[in-house]
Each structure stands twice: as C-alpha cells, then as structure tokens.
Design a protein around this motif. Sequence first.
Motif, short mmCIF file in Angstrom:
data_model
loop_
_atom_site.label_atom_id
_atom_site.label_comp_id
_atom_site.label_asym_id
_atom_site.label_seq_id
_atom_site.Cartn_x
_atom_site.Cartn_y
_atom_site.Cartn_z
N ALA A 152 -0.69 8.27 -13.51
CA ALA A 152 -1.13 7.15 -14.35
C ALA A 152 -0.05 6.85 -15.36
CB ALA A 152 -2.43 7.51 -15.06
N GLY A 206 0.77 -1.23 0.00
CA GLY A 206 0.00 0.00 0.00
C GLY A 206 0.80 1.28 0.00
N ALA A 218 0.21 4.71 -2.49
CA ALA A 218 -0.97 4.45 -3.32
C ALA A 218 -1.66 5.74 -3.73
CB ALA A 218 -1.95 3.57 -2.55
N LYS A 268 5.93 4.29 -5.18
CA LYS A 268 4.92 4.33 -6.24
C LYS A 268 4.96 3.06 -7.08
CE LYS A 268 4.51 9.34 -6.43
NZ LYS A 268 4.43 10.56 -7.27
N ALA A 275 3.03 0.23 -5.41
CA ALA A 275 1.58 0.31 -5.62
C ALA A 275 1.21 -0.04 -7.05
CB ALA A 275 1.09 1.71 -5.27
N LEU A 276 2.00 0.42 -8.02
CA LEU A 276 1.69 0.13 -9.43
C LEU A 276 1.85 -1.36 -9.73
CD1 LEU A 276 3.35 3.15 -11.26
CD2 LEU A 276 0.92 2.74 -10.88
N THR A 277 2.85 -1.99 -9.12
CA THR A 277 3.02 -3.43 -9.31
C THR A 277 1.79 -4.18 -8.78
OG1 THR A 277 5.44 -3.27 -9.18
CG2 THR A 277 4.47 -5.43 -8.75
N SER A 278 1.29 -3.73 -7.63
CA SER A 278 0.10 -4.37 -7.05
C SER A 278 -1.12 -4.20 -7.95
CB SER A 278 -0.20 -3.77 -5.67
OG SER A 278 0.87 -4.00 -4.78
N SER A 279 -1.19 -3.06 -8.64
CA SER A 279 -2.33 -2.80 -9.52
C SER A 279 -2.18 -3.47 -10.88
CB SER A 279 -2.50 -1.28 -9.73
OG SER A 279 -1.47 -0.77 -10.58
N GLY A 280 -0.95 -3.94 -11.18
CA GLY A 280 -0.71 -4.60 -12.46
C GLY A 280 -0.51 -3.65 -13.62
N LYS A 281 -0.25 -2.38 -13.34
CA LYS A 281 -0.10 -1.39 -14.41
C LYS A 281 1.21 -0.63 -14.23
CE LYS A 281 -2.57 2.36 -16.78
NZ LYS A 281 -2.52 1.73 -18.11
#
Length: 435
Positions: A30, A22, A25, A92, A95-101
């Motif tokens: 983007a 987290g 986040a 950052k 968090a982006l790795t967790s979101s897959g983007k």
Amino acid sequence: MRATAPFTFSRRRFLGTASAAGLGAAALTACGGSDSDGGKDSSGRTVVEWWNIQTTEPSKSIWPERAKAFEAKNPKVRIKLVTLENDAYKSKMTALTSSGKLPDIYHTWGGGVLKQQIDAGLVEDLSEPIKTTLDTMVPASVKPYQFDGKTYAMPFDIGAVGFWYNKALFKKAGISAPPTTWDDYLDTVKKLKSAGITPIALAGKEKWPGMYFWSYLSMRIAGVDGMQKAADAKDFTGDDFVKAGEHLKELVALKPFQKGFLGAAYSTPNGEAATMGNGKAAMELMGQWAPVVQADAGKGIGKDLDFFSFPSVAGGQGAVTDVFGGGGGYAVRKGAPQAAVDFLNFFMTAESDRILVSKANMIPVVKDAASALTDPNLTAVSDMLGKSTGFQLYLDQAYPPAVGQEINDSTAALIAGSKSPEQVARSVTQVAKSQ
C-alpha cells in the motif's frame, strides 16, 4: 557493472508489460505511508513513501544515505524507501496507476507512461515547487518530464546514445577521424570492411539496439519538432520516416554487423557488448552505460575506446547537436505531503548531485555538479548533453508502450530484410492510431 545499466537493458526488454492490464495486482505494498495513521508514524512524523529501483550498489546504499541526511535536517519527516527490481516495479506501478493510488514519490522515465498518469490526474505539477532547482539543471535532463509547458518530475539521471568506437581499429583501417555526416559514415563502414574489420556490433535478437539507428536517422531527417508532430498526428508515413528506413537499408546492404548478429543478445558473453569489448568490432551505437558493459561482458578496450555523435544527414531538419537519450526522474503523486517536494529539492542540490556523480557513477543533471565527473567516457556523453540543442526521449519511452514496441519490432524486421522502409512507417502508424 554500473548501477544504472541493468535498469536500462531491462526497461527496454519489458516495455510491453508497462501497459498490460492487471500485472502485479497481487501482493502490492500500500502507498502513502502504509504503516502510518493519516500519513503520520507512531512518533508523529510525516511519512513520505519513496519508490525507487536502485537495487544494486553503489546506489543501493547511497539512496538510504540521502534519505537519512534529509531526515537529520527535517526531524518531523520520515522517508520510507520501497526499493523494487525494475520489472517488478513496472508491474506494480501498472496496477497502482489503474487503482489511482500512486506512491508519494516514484521513479519515472517520463514519456508516454508518465503522460498517461498525468492525463488521469494522478501527478502533481512541479513547475513552481521545484522551479529554483530546475533553473540549475542541464536543460536536456528535464525534457522527458515536460508536457504543455509544465514539469512533472525531478530528474536525477541523464544519458544519451552515440557511437562508441575503437580508435586502434579506425587507425588500422586508415580512418583519421570519426565521420560527421551519414555519407561519411557509410564510407567509414566500407573502409573498415576493406581492412577486414567488422564495422558494427549489434544485438539483433533484442531489437532495441537496432531501434536506435532508425530513431536517430528519423530525428536527423525530421528534426525534434518533426518527431513531435508525427507523434501528435499519430502518423509516421511521411517522407522523412520512409527516408530514415531507406538510409538504414543502405547501411544493412553493406553487411556491417558481426557474424550471427540476428541471434546475438546485448550483454551475454557472445553478444554485442562483448564483441565490442573484445576488440572484434569497430563501433556500436549505445548509451552511456556501454563502456562498463563492454568490460563486464568482454575484456574492455581501455584507452582505445572513444565516442562520437550520430552523424548529420544531408538535407535533414535535425542538427548534429540534437541528442537521443533518456534518464530517470522522480514524480510526486497528486495530494502528496509538502515534505515530498521538499525532499526532491534537497535530493537534487548541487552538493547532493556531486555525491550521486562521484559515488553512484551518474552523469550530472545539475550544472554545478559537473566538476565531480572524472570518468572520461561519461564526461564525453555529459559534454554532448551539455551542448545539445534538442533532446528526444527514447521512442520506446516517449510514445505509448505499444507504439514503442512496434518501432522495435519493425526496425528489427527491416534490418533482417523482411520489411521495407514504407512497411515500417505504415506499421508504426497503424499501431499509433489504434492507441
């Protein structure tokens, strides 16, 4: 201070944050061309978003210059730079790795974090797309980004750890040449102490500098292949790793470090680098950034400074030409535009790498760029890398972050006298098996 140096210190201090859930986040940019429509900007150009950590000069200016040079040759492409300070970048990216983007192109140190991204299916296999470029590179520079015979990032920087030493203090102690074996190294420490000279500067407070000793001893005894086998088995309780701790304990017993080393930081005015840079210690085990930090935190010792490889250990499987270090590379997200790969191939031509070497003080990763390297200290490290027979990434990058942190913590405890070699091996194994 050299552009890469702050990233290195900060990277180690905050390794634990790389896996903290987290973090960062909020307020994320983007990715993949956030101001574009389907990867295109208002002019119809393909947008490639490039995340980097070059926040200090000269790299801060050189990176945009390289992007503009590519755009000039590829007018249908726009390289959008997102430059972040090292720790904010890591938060950052977590968090982006967790979101897959992930960003189209992004900074990586390789090792455990990159492997997690690969296992999640987020990273392009670059083995074929950049093969021609890879064939021109110093082999050690590519190692941190290779898994199961495939390459997942383009290196742009490489470095290694070795002993920086004060030739004048060695001469004062009657030492004619740097030691090449561990037994000789211990003798060198004894001679320096007998001459009233502090043998080694160490930042005990920050833990990661001490980690280098245990890591190199483990590598010299187990060999690079043995290190990999232990990592795969998540078991560091074997004799090789216990022996590494025993050898380090032998060194600690000689009381070789400066007064107050357990409370000393690395780059502060009274820290490890300043102790070395002010001529108050004969050696420090540190990466290629050391001369710059010695001169920045202290005065620097100029032509009295020289470099030698970590010594061999009798009966060990590792060669003295096996190198411990790390660097920086750029990975590409799965599904990124072809222009992202095209840019990386442009960024690491021999011509481009010569610019990074001559203007940004990088150690060359492209073999034909070596001629641009003029700094004698960096040349010494580059020569060691060029002759290397094996390469081991920093353990606090090669392994999952929690394992790397445990190695740092346990090694610090061994140096402080609160853990035995066997306890270090057991603690590291326990954390490895929990991952």
